[in-house]
Design a protein around this motif. Structure first.
Motif, PDB file in Angstrom:
ATOM      1  N   GLU A 179       0.823  -1.210   0.000  1.00  0.00           N
ATOM      2  CA  GLU A 179       0.000   0.000   0.000  1.00  0.00           C
ATOM      3  C   GLU A 179       0.857   1.259   0.000  1.00  0.00           C
ATOM      4  N   ARG A 180       1.961   1.231   0.742  1.00  0.00           N
ATOM      5  CA  ARG A 180       2.751   2.440   0.873  1.00  0.00           C
ATOM      6  C   ARG A 180       3.746   2.612  -0.239  1.00  0.00           C
ATOM      7  N   GLU A 181       4.536   1.561  -0.455  1.00  0.00           N
ATOM      8  CA  GLU A 181       5.628   1.716  -1.415  1.00  0.00           C
ATOM      9  C   GLU A 181       5.111   1.672  -2.841  1.00  0.00           C
ATOM     10  N   TYR A 182       3.977   1.004  -3.046  1.00  0.00           N
ATOM     11  CA  TYR A 182       3.466   0.898  -4.410  1.00  0.00           C
ATOM     12  C   TYR A 182       2.127   1.596  -4.570  1.00  0.00           C
ATOM     13  N   ASP A 183       1.634   2.189  -3.477  1.00  0.00           N
ATOM     14  CA  ASP A 183       0.435   3.011  -3.527  1.00  0.00           C
ATOM     15  C   ASP A 183      -0.773   2.285  -4.125  1.00  0.00           C
ATOM     16  N   ILE A 184      -0.996   1.051  -3.686  1.00  0.00           N
ATOM     17  CA  ILE A 184      -2.168   0.309  -4.159  1.00  0.00           C
ATOM     18  C   ILE A 184      -3.070   0.051  -2.950  1.00  0.00           C
ATOM     19  N   SER A 185      -4.339   0.429  -3.050  1.00  0.00           N
ATOM     20  CA  SER A 185      -5.291   0.097  -1.983  1.00  0.00           C
ATOM     21  C   SER A 185      -5.706  -1.350  -2.132  1.00  0.00           C
ATOM     22  N   LEU A 186      -5.651  -2.077  -1.037  1.00  0.00           N
ATOM     23  CA  LEU A 186      -5.879  -3.521  -1.120  1.00  0.00           C
ATOM     24  C   LEU A 186      -7.051  -3.982  -0.282  1.00  0.00           C
ATOM     25  N   ILE A 187      -7.643  -5.076  -0.712  1.00  0.00           N
ATOM     26  CA  ILE A 187      -8.594  -5.800   0.122  1.00  0.00           C
ATOM     27  C   ILE A 187      -7.991  -7.174   0.362  1.00  0.00           C
ATOM     28  N   LEU A 188      -7.914  -7.568   1.625  1.00  0.00           N
ATOM     29  CA  LEU A 188      -7.397  -8.898   1.935  1.00  0.00           C
ATOM     30  C   LEU A 188      -8.538  -9.760   2.435  1.00  0.00           C
ATOM     31  N   THR A 189      -8.513 -11.031   2.072  1.00  0.00           N
ATOM     32  CA  THR A 189      -9.540 -11.920   2.591  1.00  0.00           C
ATOM     33  C   THR A 189      -9.059 -12.492   3.919  1.00  0.00           C
ATOM     34  N   SER A 190      -9.993 -13.091   4.629  1.00  0.00           N
ATOM     35  CA  SER A 190      -9.716 -13.640   5.940  1.00  0.00           C
ATOM     36  C   SER A 190      -8.548 -14.625   5.867  1.00  0.00           C
ATOM     37  N   PRO A 191      -7.523 -14.449   6.716  1.00  0.00           N
ATOM     38  CA  PRO A 191      -6.382 -15.362   6.627  1.00  0.00           C
ATOM     39  C   PRO A 191      -6.761 -16.781   7.035  1.00  0.00           C
ATOM     40  N   SER A 192      -6.163 -17.734   6.382  1.00  0.00           N
ATOM     41  CA  SER A 192      -6.489 -19.130   6.668  1.00  0.00           C
ATOM     42  C   SER A 192      -5.207 -19.950   6.745  1.00  0.00           C
ATOM     43  N   VAL A 193      -5.278 -21.043   7.496  1.00  0.00           N
ATOM     44  CA  VAL A 193      -4.166 -21.984   7.500  1.00  0.00           C
ATOM     45  C   VAL A 193      -4.481 -23.073   6.471  1.00  0.00           C
ATOM     46  N   GLN A 194      -3.571 -24.047   6.319  1.00  0.00           N
ATOM     47  CA  GLN A 194      -3.811 -25.123   5.352  1.00  0.00           C
ATOM     48  C   GLN A 194      -4.467 -26.314   6.037  1.00  0.00           C
ATOM     49  N   TYR A 195      -5.668 -26.658   5.602  1.00  0.00           N
ATOM     50  CA  TYR A 195      -6.385 -27.795   6.174  1.00  0.00           C
ATOM     51  C   TYR A 195      -6.175 -29.024   5.289  1.00  0.00           C
ATOM     52  N   GLU A 196      -6.167 -30.169   5.959  1.00  0.00           N
ATOM     53  CA  GLU A 196      -6.040 -31.410   5.202  1.00  0.00           C
ATOM     54  C   GLU A 196      -7.424 -32.046   5.138  1.00  0.00           C
ATOM     55  N   VAL A 197      -8.012 -32.034   3.964  1.00  0.00           N
ATOM     56  CA  VAL A 197      -9.384 -32.512   3.805  1.00  0.00           C
ATOM     57  C   VAL A 197      -9.366 -33.914   3.174  1.00  0.00           C
ATOM     58  N   THR A 198      -9.992 -34.866   3.878  1.00  0.00           N
ATOM     59  CA  THR A 198     -10.138 -36.213   3.305  1.00  0.00           C
ATOM     60  C   THR A 198     -11.561 -36.352   2.776  1.00  0.00           C
ATOM     61  N   TYR A 199     -11.667 -36.640   1.500  1.00  0.00           N
ATOM     62  CA  TYR A 199     -12.981 -36.779   0.859  1.00  0.00           C
ATOM     63  C   TYR A 199     -13.550 -38.165   1.134  1.00  0.00           C
ATOM     64  N   VAL A 200     -14.875 -38.283   0.972  1.00  0.00           N
ATOM     65  CA  VAL A 200     -15.546 -39.578   1.104  1.00  0.00           C
ATOM     66  C   VAL A 200     -14.906 -40.566   0.129  1.00  0.00           C
ATOM     67  N   SER A 201     -14.497 -40.046  -1.014  1.00  0.00           N
ATOM     68  CA  SER A 201     -13.878 -40.900  -2.037  1.00  0.00           C
ATOM     69  C   SER A 201     -12.500 -41.420  -1.628  1.00  0.00           C
ATOM     70  N   GLY A 202     -11.968 -40.892  -0.524  1.00  0.00           N
ATOM     71  CA  GLY A 202     -10.648 -41.320  -0.088  1.00  0.00           C
ATOM     72  C   GLY A 202      -9.546 -40.368  -0.510  1.00  0.00           C
ATOM     73  N   GLU A 203      -9.843 -39.467  -1.418  1.00  0.00           N
ATOM     74  CA  GLU A 203      -8.861 -38.492  -1.881  1.00  0.00           C
ATOM     75  C   GLU A 203      -8.524 -37.525  -0.747  1.00  0.00           C
ATOM     76  N   VAL A 204      -7.258 -37.096  -0.688  1.00  0.00           N
ATOM     77  CA  VAL A 204      -6.839 -36.141   0.349  1.00  0.00           C
ATOM     78  C   VAL A 204      -6.318 -34.881  -0.322  1.00  0.00           C
ATOM     79  N   LYS A 205      -6.808 -33.712   0.126  1.00  0.00           N
ATOM     80  CA  LYS A 205      -6.387 -32.442  -0.481  1.00  0.00           C
ATOM     81  C   LYS A 205      -6.011 -31.452   0.613  1.00  0.00           C
ATOM     82  N   ILE A 206      -5.011 -30.630   0.307  1.00  0.00           N
ATOM     83  CA  ILE A 206      -4.690 -29.527   1.217  1.00  0.00           C
ATOM     84  C   ILE A 206      -5.447 -28.286   0.731  1.00  0.00           C
TER      85      ILE A 206
END
Lengths: 395, 561
Positions: B321-348
């Protein structure tokens, strides 16, 4: 050409600071003589520097504070003399003195009347001892009632009373009882202020420490409506958000200057002024300036003949537009479409037509004087801050 | 002269923190007339930037550990001490700010003995502000920290411990020489990829770059060799020379891994190009920042960014915002979740917009941390309570001294990235200090919380949150949004929802009940300035459906706890 001058004198002395008050004042009364000397010098210096204005009759003089009634007759006379020399007072000049009901002296009052003071504003605030003590006032109910008699006996009929409402726990009935108690004294004018926690006040600090829990804003606004409705049924003229007069001619002429963007001179520490000057090319320059809230700095500067420490700002057209909306909507005169068209270089209606229609449809505003004035209704005043904000967003 | 010479970024000066390590070479002559060259690296203290510390430590012989005379030893101090001990460095304790009226030198000394296990008799008493005792530091460094041991094997061996980007010269490598010497014109080689470059300039950092004809073993300095991109250089790499090749590379560094993710959008959609360029430039000096393209129905194009922690996120945001003078919108910060699907697939998954429908999910695991908190024992109860509020589990506690204790907790990382640290500081009146390390995953009951403004879902406001916290968060966020979104000409409902279920609701009425009681001659300037300020905030708005949402509204949701 005779111009009407509006003059404000700030008297920064109090016996004790009230808990809600954020006006500049201090309690070292021994500085009063030095202050008066400095004030007279400031009036002299400032009137010299406004020689471009022809000396005219002063329309109003307003002694505000602080507690101006702490000044003695001779001191007030000296100040009025200086104002007369600089601006020219006349019998029609509205000269108001703010007074604390606890510190009024009959003989003094008589002299005040004799020197031309013709309006007294008494800081009653409440008829309820519990409320007075919460507000940190030094007078009693008896003091207050006697103060009105004393002022009247001295020959000053134009009396205004200040009341504060919206203290924690206050009910509509309680407020009406307060108003009744005031009306019995037959004042010409009433100022009824919703209690506001201003930064820098004792109440504000108490609130910060959890020692004071203010009433919710919307409950205060409901009390505002109750007071306004009641006074209206009693025949009062509600001419500004917090101000009521028994007759149109008894409205405060001085305060009107603030609400109609009329220039005014403020003298004394912390006093503000508004001036319209001519630039070198003849165009108008609109300037607000103010003395620093610093009594010692004020006295010392003027001792050596300097002007006191001060600040100033030149208003842009946009800023004047904002101020016009901000003060104009506070009064029953509202916004004048012609003034608006001038100030907005004929774009006033283009910019605000939709917003004004929306407010009229919601009965928050209406047109008066054949559509020439846009005025908020009581329901509109209750939402004044957000209505002003929606105007300002479009500037 | 500027007061903080090495903390050169505005953000560092304002916040009084160090983000980027800085190096300085100081010539010193002792009372016996012996000449020394002391190389100092000033490192960050905040846990987000601990990788900067570990890099610096690998290039040093000793470490000065500073304790504040009024605050005492903090958990970060302890963590950094352990790092220094791992590198077998000579450690010099210093008690700084002894000029403060609240300084308690004896108390800090006892902490140095007991918490740090160092000899407090050796601690130097210093006020960097007044200069008291500063000269003694130099003498102590010379007396107590060993000079570099130099082996002469005929090879050239140096460690890259940092780099930065100079728009005129390209990449500037910060390095420490262990064996051999180097001069202008030499060809160097990086051992990780065998790339070779010709040295154009080399020298010492002495507030600014000070070119030298050559440098030799034991020295710390920089070289410039026509390297175009920061990504061409691996921090921790070993530099050698093709004709004086060393046989074995030096031990590298832990790569910094982002743990907090948030999407960044320009308030004005046409600033996207500027945002792209700004991120590229920022990345040149911030190897820890990672980003990839992202898009939102509400906000258009932006970037999904990974950060080392919330402080790092704030720093990047402020610099953009300061050095490059761009107004920003940030979304809610999140950590990385490990999701296991019913199908057995695992995704971060770290982005709420990618979170699957609950019917497809078998289980979700969230990252956890091991936290170490050091506090005076009278705050033990408060700390317990805060940790429980943040879903923490106490694992251990021990007294360090008769009235100071170290408390250990397992906490979900997602909780810590929010306001945990602020809360901890407030319930311990500033005396609690905190350090953590990532410690794997545990199962969690996660939901996706959405916000609807005027019945329209605003994807950029969505967040992943523990079910038990969703309702409180939803209520607080709706309230904040109500305060931040300006009145429009119509009523606007604001709703928080999990799936189709509304769990919080507020309404922005067209005009709110509020009236300023007084406005006289002395009030006009001040009240107008308030209006101007209010209006300025609303200039940075984003049209979402039929409602104008100011940037401040997006940020307010980020901040509510």
């Amino acid at each position: 050409m005779i111009e009407s001058e509006y003059l404000y004198i700030h008297v920064p002395f109090c016996i004790k600071k009230c808990r809600y008050c954020d006006f500049y004042s201090q309690t070292n009364l021994s500085l009063i003589p030095d202050y008066v000397t400095a004030l007279v010098r400031e009036i002299g210096r400032r009137s010299q520097s406004t020689v471009s204005h022809p000396k005219g009759n002063a329309a109003t003089v307003y002694f505000g504070g602080g507690t101006p009634s702490l000044l003695g007759p001779r001191q007030l006379e000296t100040i009025l003399q200086a104002l007369d020399n600089a601006f020219g007072l006349c019998p029609q000049t509205e000269i108001t003195l703010e007074a604390n009901p606890g510190t009024l002296d009959e003989i003094h009052l008589k002299s005040f009347q004799g020197m031309g003071i013709n309006r007294v504003s008494l800081g009653f605030q409440s008829f309820d001892p519990a409320q007075l003590s919460l507000l940190g006032r030094i007078h009693s109910i008896d003091d207050a009632v006697h103060a009105v008699e004393k002022v009247r006996t001295a020959g000053i009929e134009n009396i205004s009373l200040d009341l504060i409402y919206g203290l924690p726990g206050q009910t509509g009935d309680h407020l009406i009882r307060e108003l009744d108690a005031a009306l019995v004294l037959m004042p010409a004018h009433l100022s009824c202020y919703m209690l506001t926690l201003e930064p820098g006040t004792i109440l504000h600090a108490m609130h910060g420490r959890g020692k004071f829990l203010p009433m919710a804003k919307s409950d205060q606004v409901d009390l505002f409506r109750a007071a306004a409705k009641y006074l209206k049924t009693c025949g009062w003229d509600h001419y500004e958000v917090s101000n009521f007069a028994t007759q149109t001619c008894l409205r405060s002429r001085h305060n009107r200057a603030y609400w109609q963007m009329v220039p005014y001179h403020g003298f004394g520490p912390a006093a503000h002024s508004y001036a319209v000057k001519s630039d070198t090319d003849g165009s108008a320059v609109y300037e607000r300036f103010w003395n620093a809230p610093d009594l010692n700095g004020y006295i010392n500067a003027l001792k050596t003949g300097d002007l006191p420490p001060s600040g100033s700002e030149i208003l842009t057209r946009e800023q004047r537009q904002m101020e016009y909306v901000m003060v104009g909507l506070r009064t029953s005169m509202g916004l004048n479409i012609k003034t608006g068209q001038n100030l907005w270089q004929n774009r006033f209606l283009t910019v605000f037509q939709t917003l004004m229609e929306d407010l009229e449809n919601k009965e928050l505003a209406r047109r008066r004087d054949a559509g020439q004035r846009f005025v908020l209704t009581l329901e509109g005043w209750m939402r004044l801050d957000s209505i002003i904000a929606s105007f300002v967003e479009k500037i | 002269m500027k007061e903080q010479i090495l903390d050169s970024m505005d953000i560092e000066r304002e916040r009084g923190i160090t983000i980027k390590s800085q190096t300085v070479s100081l010539p010193y002559t002792d009372p016996d007339g012996r000449h020394f060259l002391l190389n100092l690296i000033d490192t960050p203290g905040h846990v987000d930037f601990s990788y900067e510390v570990s890099r610096a430590l690998a290039s040093c012989e000793g470490a000065l550990i500073l304790a504040d005379a009024s605050q005492g030893v903090e958990a970060q101090t302890l963590a950094n001490l352990y790092l220094a001990m791992e590198h077998e460095l000579e450690i010099l304790p210093i008690i700084n700010k002894i000029d403060l009226p609240s300084a308690e030198i004896e108390w800090v000394k006892s902490q140095i003995d007991e918490d740090l296990g160092l000899d407090s008799d050796q601690a130097l008493l210093v006020s960097a502000k007044t200069g008291t005792g500063v000269d003694k530091i130099f003498q102590a460094i010379v007396d107590r920290i060993p000079g570099p041991t130099v082996e002469d094997t005929g090879a050239f061996k140096a460690l890259v411990f940092d780099s930065h980007y100079d728009p005129f010269r390209g990449v500037i490598i910060h390095f420490r020489i262990f064996e051999g010497s180097i001069k202008k014109g030499d060809r160097i080689q990086f051992m990780s990829n065998d790339a070779t470059y010709k040295v154009e300039e080399l020298g010492l950092f002495q507030i600014k770059r000070n070119p030298m004809p050559s440098l030799e073993a034991g020295q710390v300095g920089y070289f410039i060799a026509g390297i175009k991109l920061i990504s061409d250089v691996k921090i921790g790499d070993t530099v050698t020379m093709p004709d004086k090749r060393c046989d074995k590379a030096l031990g590298g560094f832990r790569e910094p891994t982002p743990v907090v993710f948030s999407s960044v959008y320009p308030v004005a959609s046409d600033d996207y190009v500027e945002l792209t360029e700004a991120l590229e430039k920022l990345k040149l000096n911030d190897a820890a920042l990672i980003y990839e393209k992202d898009s939102s129905a509400a906000l258009g194009f932006g970037y999904r960014c990974g950060f080392l922690g919330l402080l790092h996120l704030e720093v990047v945001q402020e610099r953009l915002e300061r050095e490059y003078d761009i107004s920003l919108i940030l979304t809610s910060p999140s950590v990385q979740y490990e999701v296991t699907y019913v199908s057995g697939e695992v995704k971060i998954i770290d982005n709420p917009t990618e979170y699957p429908d609950p019917t497809e999910i078998k289980c979700v695991r969230e990252p956890i941390i091991k936290a170490s908190i050091i506090v005076p024992d009278k705050y033990m109860g408060n700390v317990m309570q805060v940790c429980h509020e943040f879903r923490g589990v106490s694992t251990n506690y021990q007294y360090l001294t008769s009235n100071r204790m170290e408390m250990k907790f397992i906490l979900p990382l997602a909780e810590v990235v929010y306001e945990f640290y602020d809360r901890l500081k407030s319930v311990t009146q500033g005396y609690g200090s905190f350090d953590y390390e990532i410690a794997g995953y545990q199962e969690t009951n996660l939901v996706k919380l959405d916000f609807l403004i005027n019945a329209e879902r605003v994807d950029a406001l969505s967040m992943l949150i523990h079910r038990d916290k969703a309702e409180i968060k939803a209520r607080a966020a709706c309230k904040k949004l109500r305060e931040e979104i300006p009145r429009q000409q119509f009523k606007i409902p604001i709703q928080g929802a999990i799936g189709g279920k509304i769990i919080a609701r507020e309404t922005i009425s067209a005009y709110r009940k509020d009236v300023t009681a007084k406005c006289y001659g002395g009030d006009i300037s001040r009240k107008r300035k308030l209006l101007e300020k209010q209006r300025k905030g609303k200039k940075r708005m984003k049209m979402v459906g039929s409602v104008e949402i100011p940037q401040s509204a997006f940020l307010s949701v980020l901040k509510t706890d």
